[in-house]
Design an enzyme around this catalytic site. Structure first.
Site, PDB file in Angstrom:
ATOM      1  N   CYS A  95       0.839  -1.191   0.000  1.00 18.65           N
ATOM      2  CA  CYS A  95       0.000   0.000   0.000  1.00 18.65           C
ATOM      3  C   CYS A  95       0.881   1.250   0.000  1.00 18.65           C
ATOM      4  O   CYS A  95       2.022   1.207   0.457  1.00 18.65           O
ATOM      5  CB  CYS A  95      -0.870  -0.026   1.263  1.00 18.65           C
ATOM      6  SG  CYS A  95      -1.882   1.432   1.558  1.00 18.65           S
ATOM      7  N   GLY A  96       0.350   2.333  -0.481  1.00 18.21           N
ATOM      8  CA  GLY A  96       1.081   3.593  -0.429  1.00 18.21           C
ATOM      9  C   GLY A  96       1.393   4.034   0.993  1.00 18.21           C
ATOM     10  O   GLY A  96       2.302   4.833   1.209  1.00 18.21           O
TER      11      GLY A  96
END
Length: 159
Positions: free
Chosen positions: A36-37
């Site tokens: 995930c970012g």
């Protein structure tokens, strides 16, 4: 259920773990993901864990694959990723669902206690954070964008 301590969940090693073991501790409960970012927040979560290591406080990580399939691995892969890349030593649990009909009872309770934007119970993305006090009550909910370091002052008030 009246407090976070009334719940249990499967730990990352596959054993059932009661949150009663954390009674008397403030908890930061986070749904996490490895691709995930916001995955870099693992570092900040570990920093909080170490900063308050001698205090009644714990970070609890709950991997979740419901958002963009950003946590595709099995438990052992997740544990290895967290250890290798972020030196995570706080408790991790097995993957859970945080939304929908199969959501973990803990997350059903957390989202009922502290609703999100516009009163929504839904978790919007990975790295949504819930802070409980030492009596097991939810006192705050933080958006995924909230960096763990920004929560330190709130933790200090509770411990």
């Amino acid at each position: 259920m009246t407090s976070v301590y009334d719940f249990s969940a499967k730990a990352i090693d596959g054993t059932e773990r009661s949150l009663e073991a954390f009674r008397g501790h403030a908890l930061l409960i986070v749904n996490t993901a490895s691709k995930c970012g916001f995955t870099g927040q693992y570092k900040g979560l570990e920093d909080l864990h170490r900063q308050f290591a001698d205090q009644p406080f714990e970070v609890l990580g709950f991997p979740c694959n419901q958002f963009g399939r950003q946590e595709p691995g099995m438990a052992d892969e997740i544990a290895t990723f967290c250890s290798t890349n972020f030196d995570v030593s706080f408790p991790l649990f097995d993957k859970v669902e945080v939304n929908g009909p199969n959501r973990h009872p803990l997350y059903a309770w957390l989202t009922e206690q502290k609703k999100g934007f516009l009163g929504s119970k839904a978790i919007k993305w990975n790295f949504t954070k819930f802070l409980t006090d030492r009596e097991g009550r939810v006192v705050a909910r933080y958006a995924p964008q909230t960096e763990p370091s920004a929560i330190a002052a709130d933790i200090e008030k509770l411990i």
